[in-house]
Design a protein around this motif. Structure first.
Motif, PDB file in Angstrom:
ATOM      1  N   LEU A   1       0.847  -1.204   0.000  1.00  0.00           N
ATOM      2  CA  LEU A   1       0.000   0.000   0.000  1.00  0.00           C
ATOM      3  C   LEU A   1       0.876   1.246   0.000  1.00  0.00           C
ATOM      4  O   LEU A   1       1.763   1.389   0.826  1.00  0.00           O
ATOM      5  CB  LEU A   1      -0.861   0.012   1.261  1.00  0.00           C
ATOM      6  CG  LEU A   1      -2.245  -0.614   1.175  1.00  0.00           C
ATOM      7  CD1 LEU A   1      -2.930  -0.485   2.525  1.00  0.00           C
ATOM      8  CD2 LEU A   1      -3.070   0.063   0.083  1.00  0.00           C
ATOM      9  N   TRP A   2       0.597   2.136  -0.910  1.00  0.00           N
ATOM     10  CA  TRP A   2       1.428   3.350  -0.981  1.00  0.00           C
ATOM     11  C   TRP A   2       1.253   4.235   0.238  1.00  0.00           C
ATOM     12  O   TRP A   2       2.135   4.995   0.597  1.00  0.00           O
ATOM     13  CB  TRP A   2       1.100   4.128  -2.260  1.00  0.00           C
ATOM     14  CG  TRP A   2       1.604   3.433  -3.471  1.00  0.00           C
ATOM     15  CD1 TRP A   2       2.283   2.232  -3.497  1.00  0.00           C
ATOM     16  CD2 TRP A   2       1.500   3.865  -4.825  1.00  0.00           C
ATOM     17  NE1 TRP A   2       2.592   1.899  -4.788  1.00  0.00           N
ATOM     18  CE2 TRP A   2       2.118   2.882  -5.627  1.00  0.00           C
ATOM     19  CE3 TRP A   2       0.943   4.982  -5.446  1.00  0.00           C
ATOM     20  CZ2 TRP A   2       2.203   2.991  -6.999  1.00  0.00           C
ATOM     21  CZ3 TRP A   2       1.023   5.100  -6.817  1.00  0.00           C
ATOM     22  CH2 TRP A   2       1.651   4.113  -7.590  1.00  0.00           C
TER      23      TRP A   2
ATOM     24  N   CYS B   1       2.596  16.284  -2.992  1.00  0.00           N
ATOM     25  CA  CYS B   1       2.671  14.895  -2.531  1.00  0.00           C
ATOM     26  C   CYS B   1       2.401  13.931  -3.688  1.00  0.00           C
ATOM     27  O   CYS B   1       3.153  12.976  -3.910  1.00  0.00           O
ATOM     28  CB  CYS B   1       1.661  14.691  -1.392  1.00  0.00           C
ATOM     29  SG  CYS B   1       1.626  13.025  -0.741  1.00  0.00           S
ATOM     30  N   VAL B   2       1.342  14.209  -4.441  1.00  0.00           N
ATOM     31  CA  VAL B   2       0.982  13.342  -5.568  1.00  0.00           C
ATOM     32  C   VAL B   2       2.104  13.317  -6.615  1.00  0.00           C
ATOM     33  O   VAL B   2       2.495  12.265  -7.114  1.00  0.00           O
ATOM     34  CB  VAL B   2      -0.342  13.828  -6.209  1.00  0.00           C
ATOM     35  CG1 VAL B   2      -0.571  13.179  -7.565  1.00  0.00           C
ATOM     36  CG2 VAL B   2      -1.516  13.521  -5.278  1.00  0.00           C
ATOM     37  N   LYS B   3       2.670  14.501  -6.895  1.00  0.00           N
ATOM     38  CA  LYS B   3       3.741  14.563  -7.903  1.00  0.00           C
ATOM     39  C   LYS B   3       4.981  13.788  -7.456  1.00  0.00           C
ATOM     40  O   LYS B   3       5.629  13.132  -8.257  1.00  0.00           O
ATOM     41  CB  LYS B   3       4.114  16.017  -8.173  1.00  0.00           C
ATOM     42  CG  LYS B   3       3.166  16.695  -9.148  1.00  0.00           C
ATOM     43  CD  LYS B   3       3.662  18.073  -9.487  1.00  0.00           C
ATOM     44  CE  LYS B   3       2.784  18.711 -10.548  1.00  0.00           C
ATOM     45  NZ  LYS B   3       2.961  20.169 -10.609  1.00  0.00           N
ATOM     46  N   LYS B   4       5.278  13.896  -6.184  1.00  0.00           N
ATOM     47  CA  LYS B   4       6.464  13.214  -5.668  1.00  0.00           C
ATOM     48  C   LYS B   4       6.302  11.692  -5.766  1.00  0.00           C
ATOM     49  O   LYS B   4       7.207  10.994  -6.223  1.00  0.00           O
ATOM     50  CB  LYS B   4       6.688  13.623  -4.212  1.00  0.00           C
ATOM     51  CG  LYS B   4       7.968  13.079  -3.646  1.00  0.00           C
ATOM     52  CD  LYS B   4       8.372  13.866  -2.438  1.00  0.00           C
ATOM     53  CE  LYS B   4       9.776  14.411  -2.557  1.00  0.00           C
ATOM     54  NZ  LYS B   4      10.082  15.302  -1.447  1.00  0.00           N
ATOM     55  N   ILE B   5       5.140  11.204  -5.366  1.00  0.00           N
ATOM     56  CA  ILE B   5       4.924   9.753  -5.451  1.00  0.00           C
ATOM     57  C   ILE B   5       4.959   9.309  -6.916  1.00  0.00           C
ATOM     58  O   ILE B   5       5.582   8.305  -7.260  1.00  0.00           O
ATOM     59  CB  ILE B   5       3.581   9.346  -4.790  1.00  0.00           C
ATOM     60  CG1 ILE B   5       3.612   9.662  -3.290  1.00  0.00           C
ATOM     61  CG2 ILE B   5       3.315   7.855  -4.992  1.00  0.00           C
ATOM     62  CD1 ILE B   5       2.323   9.354  -2.548  1.00  0.00           C
TER      63      ILE B   5
ATOM     64  N   LEU C   1      -4.385   7.581  -6.443  1.00  0.00           N
ATOM     65  CA  LEU C   1      -3.219   7.539  -7.333  1.00  0.00           C
ATOM     66  C   LEU C   1      -2.775   6.095  -7.568  1.00  0.00           C
ATOM     67  O   LEU C   1      -2.488   5.693  -8.697  1.00  0.00           O
ATOM     68  CB  LEU C   1      -2.082   8.361  -6.728  1.00  0.00           C
ATOM     69  CG  LEU C   1      -0.829   8.494  -7.578  1.00  0.00           C
ATOM     70  CD1 LEU C   1      -1.138   9.284  -8.851  1.00  0.00           C
ATOM     71  CD2 LEU C   1       0.293   9.178  -6.808  1.00  0.00           C
ATOM     72  N   GLN C   2      -2.743   5.312  -6.502  1.00  0.00           N
ATOM     73  CA  GLN C   2      -2.312   3.918  -6.645  1.00  0.00           C
ATOM     74  C   GLN C   2      -3.284   3.131  -7.527  1.00  0.00           C
ATOM     75  O   GLN C   2      -2.877   2.323  -8.353  1.00  0.00           O
ATOM     76  CB  GLN C   2      -2.167   3.254  -5.276  1.00  0.00           C
ATOM     77  CG  GLN C   2      -1.599   1.839  -5.380  1.00  0.00           C
ATOM     78  CD  GLN C   2      -1.125   1.271  -4.049  1.00  0.00           C
ATOM     79  OE1 GLN C   2      -1.468   1.794  -2.982  1.00  0.00           O
ATOM     80  NE2 GLN C   2      -0.332   0.211  -4.119  1.00  0.00           N
TER      81      GLN C   2
END
Ligand SMILES: Nc1ncnc2c1ncn2[C@@H]1O[C@H](COP(=O)(O)OP(=O)(O)OP(=O)(O)O)[C@@H](O)[C@H]1O
Ligand SMILES: [Mg+2]
Length: 311
Positions: free
Chosen positions: A4-5, A165-169, A200-201
């Motif tokens: 899980l991310w 946060c989304v961009k980094k992941i 996102l995942q």
């Protein structure tokens, strides 16, 4: 291996927590003194309460020997507080630490009796033990517990932080994600970073290149253009066309009828129709939404709503 991310990318240090700058700053002051009072972290889900507590423990102790995490809603009775908390609280801290830390997740799920017991435990072991109480609403905890804690309020994570946060992941997972997709994720998560990360995942399991379309598919929403078209057909009396559109959205996109009504609601004010017309549509929408909530068949209700739109 499936991971899980939300766990994979859970911050380990206070520095890595997104948003919550004020809280983090005040907590850092405690870390530099090497001591904390009893704390209460209040706020909506997925904003970093548990994560921040874990970071704090990590920075204070460097290990987890003097730390225990309990979830109050798993075993919400008085027994949990009596046995588990007391057992942990009454023994001396291990090594050089001056106190132990108990993280009680979802503390607002405790019954009033359990809260009374907790209050006494907090008093009895104040020499060796500190509590961090996580909750959604601080007002659900009894006054004497509130007054024994320093309260921190966790805000919904702001748009730029969610975006970062989304961009980094995405970068770490070698995904391509466009601005429309990020916009949709933010709109859907409402400041809940757990939800944003999970969306996102889910998108990544469909495609390594994530567009607005991918996100809409994952969250089961229609594109705003589609909703507009659906309403336009209905408003101009082209019922069969609007019905066809409705079925398309449901079958091809997996949008549920009640989710659709909610989306229509959020879009009415953007429609190019007279204000009276908007009022009329809203009233109709409210009627049909009510019937769905009361248990009527959602599909029939949405169709009836579309049929009723023509003047
Ligand atoms: N402020 C934040 N900074 C970075 N990641 C976050 C933040 N808030 C949430 N997350 C992400 O969401 C996950 C869940 O966060 P966390 O468990 O801290 O939420 P919570 O506020 O305790 O929610 P709940 O009220 O449901 O217990 C984390 O593992 C992390 O991936
Ligand atoms: Mg939590």
């Amino acid at each position: 291996m499936f991971e899980l991310w939300t766990e994979k990318y859970r911050p380990k240090k206070l520095d890595e927590v997104y948003g919550q700058q004020n809280t983090v700053k005040r907590l850092r002051a405690f870390v530099s003194k090497g001591s904390i009072p009893n704390l209460m972290f209040a706020g909506m889900q997925g904003t970093g309460k548990t994560t921040t507590a874990l970071c704090l423990v990590n920075e204070l102790f460097g290990d987890k020997f003097n730390f225990v995490e309990l979830n109050a809603s798993d075993e919400r009775g008085i027994e949990t507080v009596r046995i588990k908390i007391k057992d942990f609280a009454r023994t001396q801290p291990i090594g050089k630490a001056e106190f132990k830390i108990i993280l009680l997740d979802e503390a607002d799920a405790l019954t009033k009796d359990a809260q009374q017991a907790l209050r006494r435990t907090m008093e009895n072991y104040s020499g060796t033990c500190r509590f961090i109480l996580d909750c959604n609403y601080s007002s659900k905890l009894i006054e004497p517990i509130q007054s024994r804690c320093v309260i921190f309020r966790f805000k919904p994570v702001a748009k730029n932080d969610v975006e970062e946060c989304v961009k980094k992941i995405a970068e770490k997972e070698q995904l391509k994600i466009d601005d429309g997709a990020i916009e949709q994720i933010f709109g859907e998560c409402g400041g809940d970073l757990r939800r944003a990360t999970n969306i996102l995942q889910a998108c990544a399991s469909i495609d390594k290149e994530i567009s607005e379309e991918t996100v809409l598919e994952v969250i089961g929403k229609a594109k705003s253009g589609d909703i507009e078209e659906l309403l336009k057909f209905a408003l101009t009396g082209k019922f069969l066309e609007s019905r066809k559109k409705l079925y398309n959205l449901m079958i091809e996109r997996g949008v549920s009828p009640d989710a659709l009504l909610k989306q229509i609601y959020s879009q009415i004010f953007k429609l190019e129709i007279e204000d009276d017309e908007k009022v009329r549509v809203i009233k109709l929408l409210a009627d049909y939404e009510f019937r769905i909530v009361e248990g009527s068949n959602p599909l029939i209700q949405v169709e009836a709503f579309l049929a009723s739109l023509k003047k």
